[in-house]
Structures are given as structure tokens and as C-alpha cells.
Design an enzyme around this catalytic site. Structure first.
Site, short mmCIF file in Angstrom:
data_model
loop_
_atom_site.label_atom_id
_atom_site.label_comp_id
_atom_site.label_asym_id
_atom_site.label_seq_id
_atom_site.Cartn_x
_atom_site.Cartn_y
_atom_site.Cartn_z
N ASN A 31 0.83 -1.23 0.00
CA ASN A 31 0.00 0.00 0.00
C ASN A 31 0.86 1.27 0.00
OD1 ASN A 31 0.91 0.26 2.60
ND2 ASN A 31 -1.09 0.07 3.59
N ASN A 34 4.74 3.20 3.67
CA ASN A 34 6.08 3.53 4.18
C ASN A 34 7.13 3.12 3.14
OD1 ASN A 34 8.05 4.35 5.98
ND2 ASN A 34 8.08 2.41 7.09
N LEU A 58 -3.92 -4.83 2.68
CA LEU A 58 -4.31 -6.18 3.10
C LEU A 58 -5.71 -6.23 3.69
CD1 LEU A 58 -1.16 -7.46 5.01
CD2 LEU A 58 -2.03 -8.27 2.80
N PHE A 79 5.55 -9.59 4.51
CA PHE A 79 6.34 -8.55 5.19
C PHE A 79 5.48 -7.39 5.67
CE2 PHE A 79 9.43 -10.26 2.06
CZ PHE A 79 10.49 -10.56 2.91
N SER A 123 10.06 -11.19 14.63
CA SER A 123 11.15 -10.37 15.15
C SER A 123 11.65 -10.95 16.46
CB SER A 123 10.62 -8.95 15.41
OG SER A 123 11.51 -8.22 16.21
N TYR A 147 3.78 -3.00 19.30
CA TYR A 147 4.38 -3.55 18.07
C TYR A 147 4.79 -5.01 18.30
CZ TYR A 147 8.34 -4.94 15.21
OH TYR A 147 9.20 -5.67 14.44
N LYS A 151 3.38 -8.88 16.74
CA LYS A 151 4.18 -9.98 16.18
C LYS A 151 3.88 -11.28 16.92
CE LYS A 151 6.43 -7.81 12.94
NZ LYS A 151 6.13 -8.13 11.53
N TYR A 175 13.65 -12.14 12.95
CA TYR A 175 14.80 -11.34 12.55
C TYR A 175 15.45 -10.70 13.75
CZ TYR A 175 11.91 -10.99 8.25
OH TYR A 175 11.12 -11.22 7.15
N ASN A 177 18.72 -7.76 13.96
CA ASN A 177 18.71 -6.34 13.54
C ASN A 177 19.22 -6.18 12.10
OD1 ASN A 177 18.69 -6.38 16.55
ND2 ASN A 177 18.64 -4.16 16.27
N ASN A 197 15.98 3.54 14.29
CA ASN A 197 16.99 2.49 14.41
C ASN A 197 18.40 3.07 14.27
OD1 ASN A 197 14.55 0.67 12.77
ND2 ASN A 197 15.28 0.09 14.79
N LEU A 198 19.35 2.35 14.84
CA LEU A 198 20.71 2.89 14.96
C LEU A 198 21.39 3.18 13.61
CD1 LEU A 198 23.15 3.60 16.72
CD2 LEU A 198 23.82 1.18 16.60
#
Ligand code: UD1
Length: 338
Positions: A31, A34, A58, A79, A123, A147, A151, A175, A177, A197-198
Site C-alpha cells: 500500500n 512507508n 491487506l 512482510f 522479530s 508492536y 508480532k 529477525y 537487527n 533504528n541505529l
């Protein structure tokens, strides 16, 4: 034919490249909440092949059913989902709606089409605060934010589904990182707004988009006091999905498998490796701990090797070099793409 939800996203697009390279046909269902269609033009440049694209959500069952039927897919890699921890605390319903309701719709639609092979993006967040390290798949599951909760709920739903109908073939990939980018520098991670994220944050400092990195705490019980994580090259991660599909072709099961390297690096290790790869200085300031953060998290990746014949091949230097090639060639991500 493989149907890939969220195939225009960061991990999705790298997986689509590897699927096309391996000779699969691919339909991407995304969609673009992001991500951007430009990604798929880049994928075509890298592979010389075109994925089919359906723009859709979806939760729109009719659109999903039409797309899945028309694709002729034999399997789905799922995903699509929202993934920002802080945002999920602010707006939990959006997370339950997109992630959980979206997955319910997908599973119903797959059932309707008689497609029962699924690889799902989970995750390491489902392990919560580790009771022991490295994290093996039998570690107790818990979460600390909405979040992570989505999952975990989806994982439990998939296990229930398999118990109800053992014709399903389900691979749950946890997963660690994901970092880095395709070696071409044409696709990579392109977070909206300020990166959470870093590595994307470090890359934006190196390229001059941000002044310095905030290091969230240097008083953890780790070698240098900063947080330790299992960073894995996104191309290794993508290849894990192909291995999971190969396994499911021969096994009717529902099984969770870690995708990580088994090695932990600290925030300062990452910063130095990135400076090395980029030749740029990355200034930083130490701030307070980020709420919800844990000291250390890394995988026991032995199941992935034993069951999938997969292990991460790309080292920290290539993670940073590839992330830098993407970031320096595309300082504003896909936004300025021509
Ligand atoms: C985060 C999420 C996790 C999610 C994962 C993938 C949290 C608490 N956890 O994991 O649920 O699955 O992303 O999207 O958000 N750091 C800094 N400065 C920064 C950014 C990060 O010092 O600007 C440090 C963090 O404190 C941590 C390490 O870098 O020690 C890695 O952080 P990050 O990339 O956000 O990943 P996780 O916290 O492992």
C-alpha cells in the site's frame, strides 16, 4: 510465482531481488504507506526482471482476493506491517489493525485460494528481555510494547491455524537487527522522518543530514556500557527467506527460526565500523537510556543452519560499506529519485 506483501519495503525489496535472481516470478502487494514505487524500478534495474505490482491494502479483502487469484502464486511471503515501537505505544489500534487484522485477512484469502504456504516476518522482539543469551527459539516469549505484541499475536495465530489444518506450511522467521543495503547501492533503508533504528541514524549523521548521534545509555552491563545487538546484513536476511521457501516445499509444519549472525556488537562498535567504511566522522553524545531498551540481544542461529542450510555470510565491514554506498548515493533516500 511468489506473492510478496510489503515487497516495496526495506527487507521486502531486498528479498524480491533475490527471488527474481533465483528465477522466481514475483507479485508485490503493497500500500506504499512507508515505501515508494521507485523501489520497484530500482529492483528491475538490478535484476533485469520485472515484478508484478498491485497497489493495495491487506485489509481490503476484495482487492487482496483479486490480486492473489490473478497472481497464480503458490506461496506468500508476508512482510507488510507497521514497525515503529514508539508509534505503536502512541497508536496501538493502528498496529493491531494493520498488523493483526491485515494478517487475518491475508490468511482467510489464502485459504479461499487454496494457498497454504507462508513465510512470515517476525522479530526477536518476541523474546522480550532475554533471560539467557544467545537466544534460541525455545526461549520464553513475551513483549514490552504493542508492536511486539502484534508480532507475538500473529505467531500464536499461525500456530493455532496449523493445529486446525496441518496442510498449512508456515515458516516464522525471527529477525534480529537487519542493516546494510544491496551491494549495487540502488536500494536500501529509507525511513520516513527521524530514524528510530541505529544504523540509518548513523548513516544520516555521516552524510551530513544530522549533527550527531544520541547514544541511548552507556551504563549497561556490556563491555563498553552501550547496547549490544545482533546486526545482520539485509541480503543475508533476504536469502534466508528463499531457504525457508525451499524447506516448506518438503515439510508441512509451522516452525519459528531465528535469522541472526550469533555475534553481538555494541553501539560504539557500530559507530566505529561505520566511520571506517565511510571515511566520515560520526560525532555522538551519550544520553539517557531509551525506555524499553534491553542491554544485549543476540541469536543462537544454529537452527537456521541445521534446518535451512543457511548462515549469515556478510560481515560488519560489508554491512557498513553497503549501507554507506546506498546512503551516500541517495542522501535523501528515494525522494530525489529520477
Ligand atoms: C528496535 C525495536 C525492536 C524492533 C527493531 C527492528 C525498540 C526498543 N526496539 O530494536 O522492537 O524489532 O528495532 O525495527 O525500539 N541506539 C542509539 N541511538 C539511536 C538509535 C539506537 O544509541 O539513535 C541504540 C539502542 O539503544 C540499541 C541499539 O542502538 O542499543 C540498536 O537500536 P535499534 O536499531 O533501535 O534496534 P533495537 O533496539 O534492537
Amino acid at each position: 510465482m511468489i506473492f510478496v506483501t510489503g515487497g516495496a519495503g526495506y527487507i521486502g525489496s531486498h528479498t524480491v531481488v533475490e527471488l527474481l535472481n533465483a528465477g522466481h516470478e514475483v507479485t508485490v502487494f503493497d500500500n506504499f504507506c512507508n515505501s515508494q514505487p521507485e523501489v520497484l524500478r530500482r529492483v528491475a534495474r538490478i535484476t533485469g526482471k520485472q515484478a508484478n505490482l498491485v497497489q493495495g491494502d491487506l485489509r481490503d479483502s476484495a482487492a487482496l482476493l483479486a490480486a492473489l487469484r490473478a497472481s497464480g502464486a503458490k506461496a506468500v511471503i508476508h512482510f507488510a506491517g507497521l514497525k515503529a515501537v514508539g508509534e505503536s505505544v502512541q497508536n496501538p489500534l493502528a498496529y493491531y489493525d494493520n498488523n493483526v487484522v491485515g494478517t487475518v485477512r491475508l490468511l482467510e484469502t489464502m485459504n479461499e485460494c487454496g494457498i497454504k504456504t507462508l513465510v512470515f516476518s517476525s522479530s526477536a522482539t518476541v523474546y522480550g528481555d532475554p533471560q539467557r543469551l544467545p537466544l534460541s527459539e525455545d526461549h520464553p516469549l513475551s513483549t514490552t510494547n504493542p508492536y511486539g505484541q502484534t508480532k507475538l499475536v500473529i505467531e500464536e495465530m499461525l500456530r493455532d491455524l496449523y493445529r486446525s489444518d496441518p496442510a498449512w506450511r508456515i515458516g516464522i522467521l525471527r529477525y534480529f537487527n537487519p542493516v546494510g543495503a544491496h551491494v549495487s547501492g540502488l536500494i536500501g533503508e529509507d525511513p520516513l522522518g527521524t530514524p528510530n533504528n541505529l544504523l540509518p541514524f548513523v548513516a544520516q549523521v555521516a552524510v551530513g543530514r544530522r549533527e550527531f548521534l544520541n547514544v541511548w545509555g552507556d551504563d549497561y552491563a556490556t563491555a563498553d556500557g552501550t547496547g549490544v545487538r545482533d546486526y545482520i546484513h539485509v541480503v543475508d536476511l533476504a536469502l534466508g527467506h528463499l531457504k525457508a521457501l525451499e524447506r516448506l516445499a518438503h515439510h508441512a509444519e509451522c516452525r519459528a527460526i531465528n535469522l541472526g549472525t550469533g555475534v553481538g556488537y555494541s553501539v560504539l562498535d557500530m559507530l566505529r565500523a561505520f566511520e571506517q567504511a565511510s571515511g566520515k566522522r560520526v560525532p555522538y553524545q551519550v544520553g539517557p537510556r531509551r525506555s524499553g531498551d534491553i542491554a544485549a540481544c543476540y541469536a543462537d542461529p544454529s537452527q537456521a543452519l541445521a534446518l535451512l542450510g543457511w548462515r549469515a555470510e556478510r560481515d560488519l565491514a560489508s554491512m557498513c560499506a553497503d549501507a554507506w554506498r546506498w546512503q551516500s548515493g541517495n542522501p535523501n533516500g528515494y525522494a530525489q529519485a529520477t
